[in-house]
Design an enzyme around this catalytic site. Structure first.
Site: not given
Length: 773
Positions: A677, A720
């Site tokens: 990511s 996140k």
């Protein structure tokens, strides 16, 4: 003085050692040996007898026989049927082979007569002789296979050497030990060796007698008990009383008839009962059969609890006992609604996946409460033996059923809620893979006929509501995962943690500490302070511990200072828990070149991940630091290649790879970091550093990239985004393919963040970099 040599025929002996003064007979069958015997009879009837080193050798050569043997006189020869000759001989002298004079038809050798070194008749010799006699007497007494006449003749022997040879000939020793005695020419040395061997034999005989006595006592005891029991049975029959065995058989029979057992199970139980009747209650098999019957009778073959299908009540219980977890609650309500209409629905197999402490195990208890089902929990952490699931076969000593059957026995109903905890923590070894054994348990099409190795009977698990828990799906084998309905239980937001603390954790701890309502209260700011500065987790397990610590210290202060009540504020929190344990990365207030805020998912929830990129003169070297995993290293290399391929597009010199080094660093180098990511973060940082364009300080991003600049989707978006909000970020750039995951983000967070959906890296750069005016 010249040594005496004689030329004599030789017979190699198998497993026999002849000593001087020894009279014995043996059979001769080998052709060479018979020829040697005939040659000896033609001369003076003397023959040389020597032992073979290995009795198994059929045709020995000179290397297969010992050098030292015995010169013997042939006393008698008797021919037996089958070309065998029986010979009676008497030993005369020790002798040593000097030379072989004949080898073809039979062995003939030159031998040297060996003179014995008689021990001097001193005290040592006398003591040796006496000790040997005494030890041999004890040997005879223990062995009990010597005749009295032999013992009398032994007393008449005065020569120590002759005494040693005679005793050696009667001892039951191995061939190599006897040969060692035969080769001992010094009589004192021979007596000492003989004494050691006799004492060893005496010790062995004593041990044999001790073991024999123990075995005999045990056998005698068993026979005595059997005799007494038979007598007791006869007396009870005469008095018209049933013995204990018959009472036990009768008890089992009544239990089997009363229990609502399926036909096949009842037949098996009655068959085992007949075996118990025939085997006897005190036999080892009887104990095994009794244990087996107890298991059959203890299992809930037809016992069921009635489901409470009141959906409103179930919803109230789930809401009261747990905050959030809407997906799980909705799935259970769906199950109840369908069950209310149709009674044939099989128990669903739900897998709750999420980080530690989010309430996976406790929600299962609440579901059991809401459904009015018995609750059974089985932890699979560390289970590596297939027999833990399926059980051991009855043929093994100490065999027991597997933990599935054991759990059903605990449940006392055939439709409990069965929680299989930590299903991702199983392992396997040479004893089999327990995950394979669970395939049948968790398959709604097969588990109606689950077969445990111990029971060897079909047990219906189709009405069991199985719920499994896991922290991650990766370790679970695909065939097993395919049988389960996965529900993700993600980490809690700050608001959710606040409500859980206020509505559940604090009341629970106050109740456990027996504190009356109103005596200890928490200011809202104090609860937020504990959440933000003293815990870093997705769940609330550690949060509950911290709150319990605060409550205990509050109680201690109330008792010491004689206070009636206390209202806990931020100052109290700092006083009780000390300085803040955690500090979160806060976004810089200044735009910087080469510093980009990334977003990452960890086992404790989401976190921000600043990435720093710097450019320096060099020769095109790419340096990566910060303890990056393989995936992040690959992302950095892919990003570097993309920047090189598109340098002109972003106003970067195409030759930068020849004269500039790039260093990418992720702070907190001691903490391992990995995951797909960080690609967009690294590309943004490299382009910013190479083009000297600043990155917006209020922007965080996540996503993986390809060499063509496409932004790939990621996981853990909710966590996140929570981390970005916590760090003071107001704009997040996410992959366009993750748009569907925005539904999972709480509205309170979603409304305060500006979301930018990126399909290509250009979308990221246009929103993250500050263009030159």
């Amino acid at each position: 003085m010249e040594k005496e040599l004689r030329n004599l025929p030789l017979i190699p002996l198998r497993g026999i050692t002849i000593f001087p003064y020894m009279v014995m007979h043996f059979d001769v069958g080998r052709e060479k040996s018979i020829l040697a015997l005939e040659d000896a009879m033609l001369k003076n009837q003397e023959i040389f007898l020597v032992s073979q080193k290995d009795p198994k050798v059929e045709e020995p050569d000179e290397k297969d026989i010992y050098e030292v043997g015995t010169v013997c006189t042939i006393k008698q020869i008797l021919k037996l049927p089958g070309d065998t000759v029986r010979v009676l001989i008497e030993g005369i002298n020790r002798a040593k082979i000097i030379n072989f004079t004949e080898k073809e038809s039979f062995f003939k050798v030159d031998v040297e007569i060996l003179e014995e070194l008689e021990c001097i008749t001193d005290k040592k010799c006398e003591a040796l002789v006496r000790t040997v006699r005494n030890s041999f007497d004890e040997y005879i007494r223990l062995s009990g296979n010597m005749q009295t006449e032999f013992l009398v003749s032994l007393d008449d022997l005065e020569s120590p050497g002759r005494l040693a040879d005679v005793i050696s000939s009667y001892l039951m020793l191995k061939g190599d030990k006897k040969q060692e005695l035969l080769e001992s020419f010094d009589v004192s040395e021979r007596l000492e060796k003989l004494l050691i061997l006799i004492n060893n034999e005496v010790d062995v005989l004593k041990l044999e007698r001790k073991i024999g006595a123990k075995v005999k006592n045990k056998i005698d005891k068993v026979q005595k008990e059997y005799y007494l029991r038979e007598q007791l049975k006869a007396i009870q029959e005469e008095l018209g009383e049933d013995d204990e065995d018959k009472k036990e058989i009768s008890r089992y029979k009544n239990k089997i008839n009363k229990a609502k057992l399926p036909k096949s199970v009842k037949e098996k139980a009655l068959y085992e009962l007949d075996r118990l009747k025939n085997s006897g209650s005190y036999s080892a098999e009887g104990g095994v059969i009794r244990t087996y019957l107890d298991w059959i009778l203890d299992l809930p073959w037809n016992n069921e609890t009635e489901d409470n299908l009141d959906i409103k009540r179930a919803r109230e219980i789930l809401e009261k006992e747990h905050y959030g977890l809407e997906d799980v609650k909705d799935r259970i309500i769906e199950y109840l609604a369908v069950r209310k209409i149709s009674n044939t629905l099989k128990g669903p197999i739900v897998c709750l996946v999420g980080p530690p402490g989010v309430g996976k195990t406790s929600i299962a208890r609440s579901i059991a409460h809401a459904l009015n089902r018995n609750f059974v929990r089985m932890s699979l952490g560390g289970v590596r033996d297939e027999a833990e699931i399926r059980g051991h076969r009855k043929t093994y000593v100490g065999a027991i059923p597997g933990r599935i059957i054991y759990g059903m026995k605990q449940a006392k109903s055939k439709n409990p809620l069965f929680l299989l905890d930590e299903i991702d923590k199983m392992s396997n070894d040479f004893r089999g893979d327990p995950a394979d054994a669970l395939l049948e348990v968790l398959d709604a099409e097969q588990n109606s006929t689950f077969r445990d190795h111990y029971l060897e009977l079909d047990f219906d698990l189709s009405k069991v509501l199985f719920i499994t828990t896991a922290n991650s799906l990766d370790p679970i084998p695909r065939p097993l995962l395919d049988r389960m309905e996965v529900i993700e239980v993600s980490g809690y937001t700050y608001e959710e943690k606040f409500h859980i603390s206020k509505e559940h954790l604090i009341p629970k701890q106050l109740k456990e500490h027996n504190i009356e309502e109103g005596k200890i209260t928490f200011a809202e700011s104090a609860i937020y302070n504990v959440i933000e500065n003293y815990t870093r987790e997705s769940g609330v397990r550690n949060l509950e511990r911290k709150l319990a610590t605060v409550i205990r210290k509050s109680i201690a202060e109330m008792v010491e200072k004689n206070k009636q009540s206390i209202n806990i504020t931020i100052n109290h929190i700092k006083k009780y828990l000390g300085p803040a344990i955690f500090s979160y990365d806060k976004a810089d207030k200044i735009d910087k070149i080469g510093v980009v805020m990334g977003m990452a998912w960890t086992g404790y929830g989401g976190d921000t991940l600043p990435v720093e990129v710097t450019v320096m003169p060099g020769n095109g070297k790419l340096e990566l630091t910060g303890q990056l995993g393989d995936v992040m290293k690959e992302s950095a290399r892919a990003g570097y290649s993309y920047v090189r391929a598109n340098a002109e597009k972003y106003g970067i010199s195409p030759e930068f790879h020849k004269d500039k080094d790039i260093h990418i660093h992720v702070p907190e180098g001691a903490v391992p970091k990995d995951g797909p990511s960080a690609g967009v973060t690294m590309i943004t940082g490299m382009i910013s550093a190479l083009s000297s364009k600043k990155v917006k300080h209020n922007v965080a991003m996540t996503g993986e990239i390809t060499l063509t600049g496409r932004v790939l989707p990621i996981g853990g978006l909710k966590e996140k985004c929570l981390a970005a909000f916590r760090a003071g970020i107001n704009t997040v750039i996410i992959p366009k393919d993750n748009e569907k995951d925005m539904l999972k983000i709480p509205k309170s967070i979603k409304n305060k963040l500006n979301f930018i959906l990126a399909d290509k890296i250009d979308d990221v750069l246009s929103n993250a970099l500050i263009s030159e005016e």
